[in-house]
Design a protein around this motif. Structure first.
Motif, PDB file in Angstrom:
ATOM      1  N   THR A 100       6.932   8.852 -11.295  1.00 46.11           N
ATOM      2  CA  THR A 100       6.491  10.237 -11.431  1.00 46.11           C
ATOM      3  C   THR A 100       6.331  10.841 -10.031  1.00 46.11           C
ATOM      4  O   THR A 100       6.254  10.100  -9.032  1.00 46.11           O
ATOM      5  CB  THR A 100       5.148  10.325 -12.161  1.00 46.11           C
ATOM      6  OG1 THR A 100       4.102   9.894 -11.280  1.00 46.11           O
ATOM      7  CG2 THR A 100       5.129   9.465 -13.421  1.00 46.11           C
ATOM      8  N   PRO A 101       6.264  12.151  -9.943  1.00 45.43           N
ATOM      9  CA  PRO A 101       6.064  12.773  -8.616  1.00 45.43           C
ATOM     10  C   PRO A 101       4.799  12.275  -7.920  1.00 45.43           C
ATOM     11  O   PRO A 101       4.746  12.279  -6.678  1.00 45.43           O
ATOM     12  CB  PRO A 101       5.990  14.260  -8.946  1.00 45.43           C
ATOM     13  CG  PRO A 101       6.839  14.401 -10.174  1.00 45.43           C
ATOM     14  CD  PRO A 101       6.571  13.159 -10.975  1.00 45.43           C
ATOM     15  N   GLU A 102       3.820  11.834  -8.698  1.00 43.25           N
ATOM     16  CA  GLU A 102       2.581  11.321  -8.098  1.00 43.25           C
ATOM     17  C   GLU A 102       2.792  10.000  -7.369  1.00 43.25           C
ATOM     18  O   GLU A 102       1.911   9.557  -6.625  1.00 43.25           O
ATOM     19  CB  GLU A 102       1.502  11.158  -9.169  1.00 43.25           C
ATOM     20  CG  GLU A 102       0.905  12.460  -9.699  1.00 43.25           C
ATOM     21  CD  GLU A 102       1.902  13.290 -10.500  1.00 43.25           C
ATOM     22  OE1 GLU A 102       1.887  14.526 -10.376  1.00 43.25           O
ATOM     23  OE2 GLU A 102       2.712  12.674 -11.248  1.00 43.25           O
ATOM     24  N   ASP A 103       3.921   9.365  -7.571  1.00 40.48           N
ATOM     25  CA  ASP A 103       4.247   8.131  -6.850  1.00 40.48           C
ATOM     26  C   ASP A 103       4.876   8.404  -5.493  1.00 40.48           C
ATOM     27  O   ASP A 103       5.131   7.461  -4.731  1.00 40.48           O
ATOM     28  CB  ASP A 103       5.192   7.268  -7.681  1.00 40.48           C
ATOM     29  CG  ASP A 103       4.569   6.793  -8.989  1.00 40.48           C
ATOM     30  OD1 ASP A 103       5.243   6.891 -10.035  1.00 40.48           O
ATOM     31  OD2 ASP A 103       3.414   6.324  -8.949  1.00 40.48           O
ATOM     32  N   THR A 104       5.141   9.651  -5.192  1.00 37.68           N
ATOM     33  CA  THR A 104       5.726   9.997  -3.902  1.00 37.68           C
ATOM     34  C   THR A 104       4.768   9.645  -2.784  1.00 37.68           C
ATOM     35  O   THR A 104       3.606  10.060  -2.781  1.00 37.68           O
ATOM     36  CB  THR A 104       6.051  11.507  -3.855  1.00 37.68           C
ATOM     37  OG1 THR A 104       7.066  11.791  -4.813  1.00 37.68           O
ATOM     38  CG2 THR A 104       6.532  11.916  -2.466  1.00 37.68           C
ATOM     39  N   ALA A 105       5.240   8.850  -1.845  1.00 39.10           N
ATOM     40  CA  ALA A 105       4.395   8.373  -0.747  1.00 39.10           C
ATOM     41  C   ALA A 105       5.243   7.538   0.198  1.00 39.10           C
ATOM     42  O   ALA A 105       6.392   7.189  -0.115  1.00 39.10           O
ATOM     43  CB  ALA A 105       3.240   7.528  -1.276  1.00 39.10           C
ATOM     44  N   VAL A 106       4.652   7.203   1.332  1.00 39.85           N
ATOM     45  CA  VAL A 106       5.222   6.165   2.177  1.00 39.85           C
ATOM     46  C   VAL A 106       4.615   4.844   1.709  1.00 39.85           C
ATOM     47  O   VAL A 106       3.385   4.726   1.595  1.00 39.85           O
ATOM     48  CB  VAL A 106       4.917   6.405   3.664  1.00 39.85           C
ATOM     49  CG1 VAL A 106       5.489   5.270   4.509  1.00 39.85           C
ATOM     50  CG2 VAL A 106       5.496   7.742   4.114  1.00 39.85           C
ATOM     51  N   TYR A 157       0.862  -1.169   0.000  1.00 38.40           N
ATOM     52  CA  TYR A 157       0.000   0.000   0.000  1.00 38.40           C
ATOM     53  C   TYR A 157       0.906   1.229   0.000  1.00 38.40           C
ATOM     54  O   TYR A 157       2.088   1.134   0.319  1.00 38.40           O
ATOM     55  CB  TYR A 157      -0.887   0.048   1.243  1.00 38.40           C
ATOM     56  CG  TYR A 157      -2.146  -0.759   1.173  1.00 38.40           C
ATOM     57  CD1 TYR A 157      -2.126  -2.145   1.262  1.00 38.40           C
ATOM     58  CD2 TYR A 157      -3.380  -0.130   1.036  1.00 38.40           C
ATOM     59  CE1 TYR A 157      -3.293  -2.888   1.209  1.00 38.40           C
ATOM     60  CE2 TYR A 157      -4.559  -0.857   0.992  1.00 38.40           C
ATOM     61  CZ  TYR A 157      -4.508  -2.236   1.079  1.00 38.40           C
ATOM     62  OH  TYR A 157      -5.665  -2.959   1.032  1.00 38.40           O
ATOM     63  N   ARG A 158       0.326   2.353  -0.334  1.00 38.64           N
ATOM     64  CA  ARG A 158       1.058   3.602  -0.195  1.00 38.64           C
ATOM     65  C   ARG A 158       0.131   4.685   0.317  1.00 38.64           C
ATOM     66  O   ARG A 158      -1.083   4.615   0.131  1.00 38.64           O
ATOM     67  CB  ARG A 158       1.697   4.036  -1.513  1.00 38.64           C
ATOM     68  CG  ARG A 158       0.714   4.428  -2.605  1.00 38.64           C
ATOM     69  CD  ARG A 158       1.465   4.728  -3.896  1.00 38.64           C
ATOM     70  NE  ARG A 158       0.561   5.109  -4.980  1.00 38.64           N
ATOM     71  CZ  ARG A 158       0.945   5.296  -6.231  1.00 38.64           C
ATOM     72  NH1 ARG A 158       2.239   5.135  -6.584  1.00 38.64           N
ATOM     73  NH2 ARG A 158       0.078   5.647  -7.155  1.00 38.64           N
ATOM     74  N   GLN A 159       0.738   5.665   0.968  1.00 38.64           N
ATOM     75  CA  GLN A 159      -0.033   6.796   1.468  1.00 38.64           C
ATOM     76  C   GLN A 159       0.753   8.066   1.237  1.00 38.64           C
ATOM     77  O   GLN A 159       1.868   8.227   1.751  1.00 38.64           O
ATOM     78  CB  GLN A 159      -0.356   6.636   2.953  1.00 38.64           C
ATOM     79  CG  GLN A 159      -1.302   7.701   3.481  1.00 38.64           C
ATOM     80  CD  GLN A 159      -1.904   7.335   4.818  1.00 38.64           C
ATOM     81  OE1 GLN A 159      -1.366   6.517   5.569  1.00 38.64           O
ATOM     82  NE2 GLN A 159      -3.046   7.934   5.130  1.00 38.64           N
ATOM     83  N   ALA A 160       0.159   8.935   0.439  1.00 40.12           N
ATOM     84  CA  ALA A 160       0.752  10.243   0.175  1.00 40.12           C
ATOM     85  C   ALA A 160       0.186  11.254   1.170  1.00 40.12           C
ATOM     86  O   ALA A 160      -0.909  11.054   1.704  1.00 40.12           O
ATOM     87  CB  ALA A 160       0.441  10.668  -1.258  1.00 40.12           C
ATOM     88  N   PRO A 161       0.890  12.338   1.408  1.00 43.47           N
ATOM     89  CA  PRO A 161       0.403  13.352   2.348  1.00 43.47           C
ATOM     90  C   PRO A 161      -0.989  13.847   1.978  1.00 43.47           C
ATOM     91  O   PRO A 161      -1.247  14.198   0.819  1.00 43.47           O
ATOM     92  CB  PRO A 161       1.439  14.473   2.222  1.00 43.47           C
ATOM     93  CG  PRO A 161       2.674  13.792   1.771  1.00 43.47           C
ATOM     94  CD  PRO A 161       2.216  12.679   0.874  1.00 43.47           C
ATOM     95  N   GLY A 162      -1.883  13.825   2.940  1.00 41.14           N
ATOM     96  CA  GLY A 162      -3.238  14.318   2.725  1.00 41.14           C
ATOM     97  C   GLY A 162      -4.145  13.380   1.952  1.00 41.14           C
ATOM     98  O   GLY A 162      -5.276  13.754   1.619  1.00 41.14           O
ATOM     99  N   LYS A 163      -3.660  12.177   1.660  1.00 41.14           N
ATOM    100  CA  LYS A 163      -4.456  11.222   0.893  1.00 41.14           C
ATOM    101  C   LYS A 163      -4.661   9.936   1.682  1.00 41.14           C
ATOM    102  O   LYS A 163      -3.913   9.640   2.613  1.00 41.14           O
ATOM    103  CB  LYS A 163      -3.778  10.917  -0.445  1.00 41.14           C
ATOM    104  CG  LYS A 163      -3.694  12.100  -1.392  1.00 41.14           C
ATOM    105  CD  LYS A 163      -3.160  11.673  -2.739  1.00 41.14           C
ATOM    106  CE  LYS A 163      -3.128  12.835  -3.711  1.00 41.14           C
ATOM    107  NZ  LYS A 163      -2.622  12.415  -5.064  1.00 41.14           N
ATOM    108  N   GLN A 164      -5.664   9.192   1.258  1.00 37.70           N
ATOM    109  CA  GLN A 164      -5.922   7.910   1.901  1.00 37.70           C
ATOM    110  C   GLN A 164      -4.909   6.873   1.436  1.00 37.70           C
ATOM    111  O   GLN A 164      -4.357   6.972   0.330  1.00 37.70           O
ATOM    112  CB  GLN A 164      -7.345   7.437   1.574  1.00 37.70           C
ATOM    113  CG  GLN A 164      -8.441   8.248   2.250  1.00 37.70           C
ATOM    114  CD  GLN A 164      -9.805   7.603   2.093  1.00 37.70           C
ATOM    115  OE1 GLN A 164     -10.077   6.916   1.111  1.00 37.70           O
ATOM    116  NE2 GLN A 164     -10.685   7.810   3.053  1.00 37.70           N
ATOM    117  N   ARG A 165      -4.702   5.883   2.293  1.00 41.49           N
ATOM    118  CA  ARG A 165      -3.829   4.779   1.909  1.00 41.49           C
ATOM    119  C   ARG A 165      -4.497   4.012   0.778  1.00 41.49           C
ATOM    120  O   ARG A 165      -5.696   3.742   0.821  1.00 41.49           O
ATOM    121  CB  ARG A 165      -3.593   3.871   3.117  1.00 41.49           C
ATOM    122  CG  ARG A 165      -2.543   2.824   2.904  1.00 41.49           C
ATOM    123  CD  ARG A 165      -2.285   2.014   4.160  1.00 41.49           C
ATOM    124  NE  ARG A 165      -1.650   2.790   5.211  1.00 41.49           N
ATOM    125  CZ  ARG A 165      -1.084   2.244   6.278  1.00 41.49           C
ATOM    126  NH1 ARG A 165      -1.059   0.931   6.439  1.00 41.49           N
ATOM    127  NH2 ARG A 165      -0.544   3.019   7.205  1.00 41.49           N
TER     128      ARG A 165
END
Length: 117
Positions: free
Chosen positions: A86-92, A37-45
């Protein structure tokens, strides 16, 4: 005691690649379903990819054709190969292991992936 540990995150430029690893112990790895899973700032996992004990895979639409999940049962490790980032892949990115169908799910601590020029 079950342990799930991710590694391989970091900073990469757009268009680059990273490979995440997820080592699991304390379970019969070959029986476990694994996934990311991934979770970006301000977004759901969100679910990124999963692989069953039999090797069947599933991907989020946003990563199809770019990410590949795999497993090596001899090493008790699952992998997430990420290409064309891409930058949209930035997440934990969090790895999970589900020891058996309907069984408990165990989570890693997460690894940061940052895609930036």
């Amino acid at each position: 005691q079950v342990q799930v540990a991710e590694s391989g995150g970091g900073l990469v430029q757009p268009g680059g690649s990273l490979r995440l690893s997820c080592a699991a112990s304390g379970i019969i790895f070959s029986f476990a379903a694994m996934g990311w899973y991934r979770q970006a700032p301000g977004k759901q996992r969100e679910l990124v990819a999963s692989i069953s004990s039999g090797g069947s895979t599933n991907y989020a639409d946003s990563v199809k054709g770019r990410f590949t999940i795999s497993r090596n049962n001899a090493k008790n490790t699952a992998y997430l190969q990420m290409n064309s980032l891409t930058p949209e892949d930035t997440a934990v990115y969090y790895c999970y292991a589900q020891a058996r169908v309907g069984g408990p799910t165990y989570w890693g601590q997460g690894t940061q992936v940052t895609v930036s020029a």
